[in-house]
Design an enzyme around this catalytic site. Structure first.
Site, PDB file in Angstrom:
ATOM      1  N   ASN A  87      50.780  45.956  30.115  1.00 46.31           N
ATOM      2  CA  ASN A  87      49.319  45.199  29.505  1.00 46.31           C
ATOM      3  C   ASN A  87      48.622  45.869  27.874  1.00 46.31           C
ATOM      4  O   ASN A  87      47.352  47.219  28.165  1.00 46.31           O
ATOM      5  CB  ASN A  87      48.731  45.637  30.342  1.00 46.31           C
ATOM      6  CG  ASN A  87      46.941  44.517  30.167  1.00 46.31           C
ATOM      7  OD1 ASN A  87      46.947  43.579  29.694  1.00 46.31           O
ATOM      8  ND2 ASN A  87      46.010  44.587  31.636  1.00 46.31           N
TER       9      ASN A  87
ATOM     10  N   GLY B 184      33.805  43.876  43.101  1.00 39.40           N
ATOM     11  CA  GLY B 184      33.470  42.742  44.757  1.00 39.40           C
ATOM     12  C   GLY B 184      34.744  43.643  45.744  1.00 39.40           C
ATOM     13  O   GLY B 184      33.755  43.741  46.977  1.00 39.40           O
TER      14      GLY B 184
ATOM     15  N   ARG C 184      28.847  40.274  29.010  1.00 38.83           N
ATOM     16  CA  ARG C 184      29.188  38.919  28.335  1.00 38.83           C
ATOM     17  C   ARG C 184      28.250  38.062  29.467  1.00 38.83           C
ATOM     18  O   ARG C 184      28.020  37.954  30.612  1.00 38.83           O
ATOM     19  CB  ARG C 184      30.526  38.304  28.592  1.00 38.83           C
ATOM     20  CG  ARG C 184      31.596  38.440  27.934  1.00 38.83           C
ATOM     21  CD  ARG C 184      32.877  38.330  27.902  1.00 38.83           C
ATOM     22  NE  ARG C 184      33.888  39.115  27.980  1.00 38.83           N
ATOM     23  CZ  ARG C 184      35.523  39.076  28.723  1.00 38.83           C
ATOM     24  NH1 ARG C 184      35.431  38.700  30.207  1.00 38.83           N
ATOM     25  NH2 ARG C 184      35.766  39.496  28.401  1.00 38.83           N
TER      26      ARG C 184
ATOM     27  N   LEU D 100      35.232  39.646  40.869  1.00 40.37           N
ATOM     28  CA  LEU D 100      33.873  40.469  40.178  1.00 40.37           C
ATOM     29  C   LEU D 100      34.143  42.647  39.614  1.00 40.37           C
ATOM     30  O   LEU D 100      34.191  43.109  40.032  1.00 40.37           O
ATOM     31  CB  LEU D 100      33.011  40.386  40.679  1.00 40.37           C
ATOM     32  CG  LEU D 100      32.612  39.439  41.400  1.00 40.37           C
ATOM     33  CD1 LEU D 100      31.373  39.678  42.740  1.00 40.37           C
ATOM     34  CD2 LEU D 100      32.145  38.252  40.887  1.00 40.37           C
TER      35      LEU D 100
ATOM     36  N   ASN E  59      34.406  43.767  35.536  1.00 35.09           N
ATOM     37  CA  ASN E  59      33.955  44.462  34.032  1.00 35.09           C
ATOM     38  C   ASN E  59      33.466  42.774  33.950  1.00 35.09           C
ATOM     39  O   ASN E  59      32.525  42.651  33.430  1.00 35.09           O
ATOM     40  CB  ASN E  59      34.721  45.801  33.242  1.00 35.09           C
ATOM     41  CG  ASN E  59      33.391  45.825  32.455  1.00 35.09           C
ATOM     42  OD1 ASN E  59      32.104  46.012  33.023  1.00 35.09           O
ATOM     43  ND2 ASN E  59      33.450  46.013  31.189  1.00 35.09           N
ATOM     44  N   GLY E  60      34.984  41.967  33.390  1.00 39.12           N
ATOM     45  CA  GLY E  60      35.210  40.906  33.169  1.00 39.12           C
ATOM     46  C   GLY E  60      34.573  40.359  34.471  1.00 39.12           C
ATOM     47  O   GLY E  60      35.584  40.673  35.668  1.00 39.12           O
TER      48      GLY E  60
ATOM     49  N   ARG F 227      51.776  41.301  30.863  1.00 33.86           N
ATOM     50  CA  ARG F 227      50.053  40.858  31.334  1.00 33.86           C
ATOM     51  C   ARG F 227      49.953  39.952  28.998  1.00 33.86           C
ATOM     52  O   ARG F 227      50.097  40.382  28.084  1.00 33.86           O
ATOM     53  CB  ARG F 227      49.318  41.413  31.237  1.00 33.86           C
ATOM     54  CG  ARG F 227      48.079  40.955  30.879  1.00 33.86           C
ATOM     55  CD  ARG F 227      46.735  41.411  31.367  1.00 33.86           C
ATOM     56  NE  ARG F 227      45.432  40.170  31.781  1.00 33.86           N
ATOM     57  CZ  ARG F 227      44.794  41.067  31.370  1.00 33.86           C
ATOM     58  NH1 ARG F 227      44.195  41.790  31.251  1.00 33.86           N
ATOM     59  NH2 ARG F 227      43.624  39.758  31.134  1.00 33.86           N
TER      60      ARG F 227
ATOM     61  N   HIS G  62      41.838  35.981  34.531  1.00 36.48           N
ATOM     62  CA  HIS G  62      42.470  36.163  35.081  1.00 36.48           C
ATOM     63  C   HIS G  62      43.148  35.534  36.820  1.00 36.48           C
ATOM     64  O   HIS G  62      43.142  35.664  37.913  1.00 36.48           O
ATOM     65  CB  HIS G  62      41.108  36.748  36.489  1.00 36.48           C
ATOM     66  CG  HIS G  62      39.952  37.664  35.685  1.00 36.48           C
ATOM     67  ND1 HIS G  62      38.667  37.539  35.452  1.00 36.48           N
ATOM     68  CD2 HIS G  62      40.178  38.379  34.309  1.00 36.48           C
ATOM     69  CE1 HIS G  62      37.745  38.373  35.024  1.00 36.48           C
ATOM     70  NE2 HIS G  62      38.852  38.785  34.460  1.00 36.48           N
TER      71      HIS G  62
ATOM     72  N   GLU H 204      46.731  43.648  40.539  1.00 43.48           N
ATOM     73  CA  GLU H 204      47.793  42.420  39.222  1.00 43.48           C
ATOM     74  C   GLU H 204      49.554  42.889  39.021  1.00 43.48           C
ATOM     75  O   GLU H 204      49.531  42.106  38.425  1.00 43.48           O
ATOM     76  CB  GLU H 204      46.675  42.233  37.997  1.00 43.48           C
ATOM     77  CG  GLU H 204      45.697  41.411  37.908  1.00 43.48           C
ATOM     78  CD  GLU H 204      44.165  41.485  37.009  1.00 43.48           C
ATOM     79  OE1 GLU H 204      44.373  40.546  36.437  1.00 43.48           O
ATOM     80  OE2 GLU H 204      43.806  42.332  36.952  1.00 43.48           O
TER      81      GLU H 204
HETATM   82  P1  AMP Z   1      37.044  46.097  36.587  1.00 42.46           P
HETATM   83  O1  AMP Z   1      36.424  45.467  35.207  1.00 42.46           O
HETATM   84  O2  AMP Z   1      37.722  45.257  38.484  1.00 42.46           O
HETATM   85  O3  AMP Z   1      38.066  47.643  36.402  1.00 42.46           O
HETATM   86  O4  AMP Z   1      36.042  47.255  37.246  1.00 42.46           O
HETATM   87  C1  AMP Z   1      34.563  47.615  36.431  1.00 42.46           C
HETATM   88  C2  AMP Z   1      33.498  47.565  37.653  1.00 42.46           C
HETATM   89  O5  AMP Z   1      33.650  47.785  38.509  1.00 42.46           O
HETATM   90  C3  AMP Z   1      32.647  48.778  36.673  1.00 42.46           C
HETATM   91  O6  AMP Z   1      32.192  48.532  35.157  1.00 42.46           O
HETATM   92  C4  AMP Z   1      31.405  48.770  38.023  1.00 42.46           C
HETATM   93  O7  AMP Z   1      30.353  48.184  37.333  1.00 42.46           O
HETATM   94  C5  AMP Z   1      32.479  48.247  39.015  1.00 42.46           C
HETATM   95  N1  AMP Z   1      32.859  49.337  40.532  1.00 42.46           N
HETATM   96  C6  AMP Z   1      33.636  50.370  40.890  1.00 42.46           C
HETATM   97  N2  AMP Z   1      33.777  50.974  41.375  1.00 42.46           N
HETATM   98  C7  AMP Z   1      32.652  50.842  42.109  1.00 42.46           C
HETATM   99  C8  AMP Z   1      31.456  50.963  43.395  1.00 42.46           C
HETATM  100  N3  AMP Z   1      32.127  52.553  43.727  1.00 42.46           N
HETATM  101  N4  AMP Z   1      30.605  50.651  43.084  1.00 42.46           N
HETATM  102  C9  AMP Z   1      30.246  49.470  42.707  1.00 42.46           C
HETATM  103  N5  AMP Z   1      30.746  48.751  41.753  1.00 42.46           N
HETATM  104  C10 AMP Z   1      31.922  50.110  41.812  1.00 42.46           C
END
Ligand code: AMP
Length: 403
Positions: free
Chosen positions: A10, A335, A244, A212, A214-215, A94, A183, A387
């Site tokens: 990626n 999420g 965003r 859900l 960061n994106g 990716r 996604h 992914e």
């Molecule tokens: P991703 O882009 O899927 O890696 O998600 C990253 C985001 O997930 C982070 O910026 C956090 O806002 C959220 N996140 C990760 N771990 C937790 C957690 N234990 N509780 C709440 N939010 C989390």
């Protein structure tokens, strides 16, 4: 010797994430990340996942993607997993934007490279980096099949009614302005995994997937096919995200330019990098936002409320698009981990057959699970996304077995 390993790459503009998987049992052999490529402070973090080796980290300049991939190859070789091994069957990449053209994973040849390049105007940040990653990997192993797995592919089934913006058709077509969605690898994986969790075939299930991270994006999936998704021409549309804005009146952009005196590039940066949760309260990490809310911080609470309000609007919209919903699935960093987000997003939707069981919602697990009470007509699920496994599976299905 059987070839069952797949390397998943990626490639971002200044980073490369990688995983090496063995597709004979879908196990992970190693994973890692190279960050800040092109800077003095580049960092490579490598985690061997077999043989009990410890995580390794090294910092120091890594000039470009070629040097990054060579460094990754060295790390893998040190674990006995060298990329020159005959056990490596294929490399899966990716690729963020596949436009309308790429509806499924594709073995990369010159024509495919040219088409990914032709899509750069609609994905100026992502496709050039993806191309660099592919070309570097090709140079390293020219004999090996390389497969592009597109973030947009799962969404190419969207009907025109969902994919078109209501703007002048010839202008839109001339500039390829339409809703592509992103996604897709995650939405595909999670919608299928949700059907499995319900004990049903994907064809028999309607799911709203809420990715859900960061994106963030939502999708409406009817019988395994995407019929709508919240991201559009670019990943900026839709839900409130870490940095965003998601949906806004397009006239905000004219206003910021004409009245605020901001340049197009400044507005681009504002909406993509300085908006969303970070713009609203200064933090984009949901853990930090929840901690601040617990301390009574009102701007963190407002950011959370705006995030949830938008999420709820999409649940309602996709409920209406699908007509019948069997399940809602939460996935990605927020999420999968943020129980308060799941609870708040579904609160008050009992009339739609939706509810969350507080006890089940509080359980932490890496497994797909239901968090709705027995009586709920629409199941609420938490389904960890994967992914890399999906990219490896698709790559191996296409290229691996022939090599
Ligand atoms: P991703 O882009 O899927 O890696 O998600 C990253 C985001 O997930 C982070 O910026 C956090 O806002 C959220 N996140 C990760 N771990 C937790 C957690 N234990 N509780 C709440 N939010 C989390």
């Amino acid at each position: 010797m059987s070839s069952s390993r797949v390397l998943v790459l990626n490639s971002g503009s200044s980073s490369v994430k990688y995983q090496l998987l063995d597709m004979s049992d879908s196990s992970r052999l190693a994973m890692g990340l190279v960050e800040r490529i092109g800077e003095e402070t580049s960092r490579l973090k490598h985690t061997p996942l077999t043989g009990g080796g410890a995580e390794r980290e090294r910092t120091g300049p890594i000039a470009d993607h070629e040097a990054a991939l060579k460094a990754v190859a060295d790390e893998l070789a040190a674990d006995g997993l060298g990329l020159d091994s005959p056990e490596l069957a294929a490399i899966g990449h990716r690729v963020v934007h596949g436009g309308k053209h790429f509806t499924e994973p594709t073995v990369i040849d010159d024509a495919v490279l040219a088409e990914i390049e032709r899509l750069i105007p609609v994905a100026p940040l992502h496709n050039p980096a993806n191309l660099t990653g592919i070309r570097t990997a090709q140079a390293l192993r020219p004999d090996l099949p390389q497969v592009a797995v597109f973030d947009t592919a799962f969404h190419t089934t969207m009907p025109e009614a969902a994919a078109r913006y209501a703007i002048d058709v010839s202008t839109a077509d001339e500039h390829r302005v339409r809703r592509y969605g992103f996604h897709g690898t995650s939405h595909a994986y999670v919608s299928r995994a949700t059907a499995k969790l319900l004990g049903k075939a994907p064809e028999d299930v309607n799911v709203i997937v809420l990715h859900l991270g960061n994106g963030a994006s939502a999708s409406a999936v009817r019988g395994g096919r995407c019929v709508d998704t919240s991201m559009g021409l670019t990943p900026l549309e839709g839900l409130v995200m870490g940095t965003r804005s998601g949906d806004l009146d397009p006239a905000v952009i004219f206003h910021l330019a004409r009245v605020g005196g901001l340049s197009i590039d400044e507005i681009d940066t504002l909406l993509n990098k300085k908006s969303g949760l970070v713009g609203l309260c200064g933090d984009n990490d949901m853990r930090e936002i929840r901690r601040r809310i617990d301390e009574g911080d009102s701007s963190a609470l407002l950011a959370f409320d705006i995030y949830i309000h938008r999420l709820k609007k999409y649940i309602g919209a996709y409920y209406a698009v699908l007509g019948r919903v069997d399940a809602i699935a939460f996935t990605a960093g927020v999420g999968e981990n943020a129980a308060p987000v799941r609870e708040a997003a579904v609160a008050g939707l009992e009339e739609l057959g939706l509810a969350v069981d507080g006890g089940l919602n509080a359980v932490r697990s890496d497994e797909p699970r239901l968090i709705s009470p027995e009586y709920a007509r629409v199941k609420v699920a938490v389904v960890p996304t994967d992914e890399e496994l999906e990219i490896a599976t698709q790559t191996y299905a296409l290229a691996g077995k022939n090599s």
